[in-house]
Design a protein around this motif. Structure first.
Motif, short mmCIF file in Angstrom:
data_model
loop_
_atom_site.label_atom_id
_atom_site.label_comp_id
_atom_site.label_asym_id
_atom_site.label_seq_id
_atom_site.Cartn_x
_atom_site.Cartn_y
_atom_site.Cartn_z
N MET A 56 -13.38 10.29 -2.05
CA MET A 56 -12.12 10.47 -2.07
C MET A 56 -11.09 11.16 -2.54
SD MET A 56 -11.45 8.44 0.97
CE MET A 56 -12.47 7.03 1.72
N HIS A 57 -11.06 11.53 -4.36
CA HIS A 57 -10.29 11.90 -4.78
C HIS A 57 -10.47 13.70 -4.51
CE1 HIS A 57 -8.81 9.49 -6.94
NE2 HIS A 57 -9.71 9.08 -7.29
N ASP A 58 -11.81 14.02 -3.89
CA ASP A 58 -12.43 15.30 -3.65
C ASP A 58 -11.45 15.51 -3.11
OD1 ASP A 58 -13.92 15.59 -6.09
OD2 ASP A 58 -15.90 15.14 -4.91
N ILE A 59 -11.75 14.69 -1.26
CA ILE A 59 -11.16 15.15 0.00
C ILE A 59 -9.52 14.99 -0.72
CG2 ILE A 59 -9.97 13.78 1.85
CD1 ILE A 59 -13.35 12.30 1.49
N ALA A 60 -8.76 14.15 -1.16
CA ALA A 60 -7.44 14.57 -1.47
C ALA A 60 -7.18 15.84 -2.23
CB ALA A 60 -6.69 13.04 -2.39
N ASP A 61 -7.91 15.84 -3.09
CA ASP A 61 -7.16 17.47 -3.92
C ASP A 61 -8.16 18.43 -3.08
OD1 ASP A 61 -7.50 16.40 -6.86
OD2 ASP A 61 -9.00 16.34 -7.16
N LEU A 62 -8.62 18.30 -1.73
CA LEU A 62 -8.64 19.79 -1.45
C LEU A 62 -7.71 19.79 -0.05
CD1 LEU A 62 -10.70 21.79 -0.29
CD2 LEU A 62 -12.27 20.64 1.17
N ALA A 63 -6.95 18.26 0.56
CA ALA A 63 -6.07 18.27 1.45
C ALA A 63 -5.13 18.58 0.47
CB ALA A 63 -5.97 16.97 1.60
N GLY A 64 -4.50 18.17 -1.12
CA GLY A 64 -3.82 18.52 -1.86
C GLY A 64 -3.51 20.04 -1.21
N SER A 65 -4.49 20.68 -1.95
CA SER A 65 -4.33 22.68 -2.30
C SER A 65 -4.10 23.03 -0.95
CB SER A 65 -5.29 22.80 -3.35
OG SER A 65 -5.78 22.29 -2.79
N ALA A 66 -5.04 23.01 0.27
CA ALA A 66 -5.08 23.33 1.41
C ALA A 66 -3.57 23.28 2.19
CB ALA A 66 -5.88 23.04 2.65
N HIS A 67 -3.29 21.56 1.91
CA HIS A 67 -1.90 21.36 3.14
C HIS A 67 -0.57 21.64 2.32
CE1 HIS A 67 -4.49 21.24 6.49
NE2 HIS A 67 -5.30 21.16 6.44
N ASP A 68 -0.96 21.41 1.44
CA ASP A 68 0.47 21.32 0.12
C ASP A 68 1.24 20.14 0.33
OD1 ASP A 68 2.45 21.37 -2.04
OD2 ASP A 68 3.99 22.44 0.13
N LEU A 69 -0.15 18.85 -0.38
CA LEU A 69 -0.05 17.59 -0.41
C LEU A 69 -0.03 16.67 -0.97
CD1 LEU A 69 -2.30 16.48 2.92
CD2 LEU A 69 0.46 16.73 2.83
N ASN A 70 0.82 15.70 -1.71
CA ASN A 70 0.48 14.80 -3.12
C ASN A 70 -1.16 14.60 -2.58
OD1 ASN A 70 0.47 12.52 -5.14
ND2 ASN A 70 2.09 13.15 -5.29
N ALA A 71 -2.13 14.84 -3.86
CA ALA A 71 -3.10 14.03 -3.72
C ALA A 71 -3.07 12.07 -3.74
CB ALA A 71 -4.47 15.02 -5.18
N SER A 72 -2.19 12.56 -4.94
CA SER A 72 -2.33 10.95 -5.15
C SER A 72 -1.86 10.02 -4.11
CB SER A 72 -1.06 10.10 -6.24
OG SER A 72 -1.95 11.11 -7.33
N THR A 73 -1.26 10.46 -3.38
CA THR A 73 -0.24 10.04 -2.21
C THR A 73 -1.63 9.46 -0.97
OG1 THR A 73 1.56 11.02 -2.25
CG2 THR A 73 0.63 10.20 0.06
N VAL A 74 -2.69 10.95 -0.98
CA VAL A 74 -3.16 11.15 0.43
C VAL A 74 -4.59 10.03 -0.66
CG1 VAL A 74 -5.60 12.71 0.70
CG2 VAL A 74 -3.16 13.12 0.66
N VAL A 75 -5.41 10.15 -1.33
CA VAL A 75 -5.98 8.98 -2.09
C VAL A 75 -5.95 7.57 -1.79
CG1 VAL A 75 -6.90 7.48 -3.97
CG2 VAL A 75 -6.79 10.29 -3.59
N GLU A 76 -4.43 7.08 -2.23
CA GLU A 76 -4.09 5.87 -1.93
C GLU A 76 -4.07 5.93 -0.28
OE1 GLU A 76 0.43 3.73 -2.21
OE2 GLU A 76 -0.26 5.30 -3.94
N ALA A 77 -3.78 6.42 0.76
CA ALA A 77 -3.79 6.39 2.23
C ALA A 77 -5.45 6.16 2.65
CB ALA A 77 -2.50 7.28 3.09
N LEU A 78 -6.36 6.88 1.88
CA LEU A 78 -7.70 6.97 2.81
C LEU A 78 -7.93 5.65 2.03
CD1 LEU A 78 -8.75 10.46 1.69
CD2 LEU A 78 -8.46 9.51 3.76
N LEU A 79 -7.83 5.19 0.65
CA LEU A 79 -8.58 4.59 0.17
C LEU A 79 -8.23 2.76 1.10
CD1 LEU A 79 -9.00 4.64 -3.45
CD2 LEU A 79 -10.25 5.24 -2.15
#
Length: 130
Positions: free
Chosen positions: A1-24
């Motif tokens: 999930m961290h790789d997904i969040a990192d990619l989403a963060g850089s591609a879409h200017d999102l906070n990776a921690s927020t993305v990881v938390e939501a996905l988990l």
């Protein structure tokens, strides 16, 4: 999930921690590994204005607790606004239908170039819409 969040963060200017938390958090409701080496993790995230996607082709398949117990190497993550209802479900259904096509998955697995992967994924939808 961290790789997904990192990619989403850089591609879409999102906070990776927020993305990881939501996905988990979503994953606790049930696994999103749909079988045949495909996973469709998805989550709603506050502050998003539209449904966003991130595709990963993993070099080494991973355990994603898939329904068929097979490791996953194709991951398409969807991130939606908290208030997105129908749009989120339509996007999830579209990605699911697209990645259920064994020929398309074979094409994806045979390519490593990001532009080629994008073309394969977007042409699949254009053909279905025609």
């Amino acid at each position: 999930m961290h790789d997904i969040a990192d990619l989403a963060g850089s591609a879409h200017d999102l906070n990776a921690s927020t993305v990881v938390e939501a996905l988990l958090e979503r994953e606790t409701l049930g696994p999103t590994g749909v079988g045949h080496g495909v996973a469709l993790p998805h989550a709603r995230i506050a502050g998003l204005e539209e449904v966003l996607g991130v595709f990963l082709l993993l070099e080494k398949p991973i355990d994603f607790d898939a329904v068929d117990r097979q490791p996953v190497d194709l991951v398409f993550a969807l991130l939606a606004p908290e208030e997105a209802g129908v749009e989120h479900l339509k996007a999830l259904a579209l990605v699911s239908r697209t990645l259920r096509d064994p020929a398309l998955c074979t094409k994806l697995r045979a390519n490593r170039d990001a532009a080629t992967l994008y073309t394969i994924l977007t042409e699949a939808e254009a053909v279905k819409a025609a």
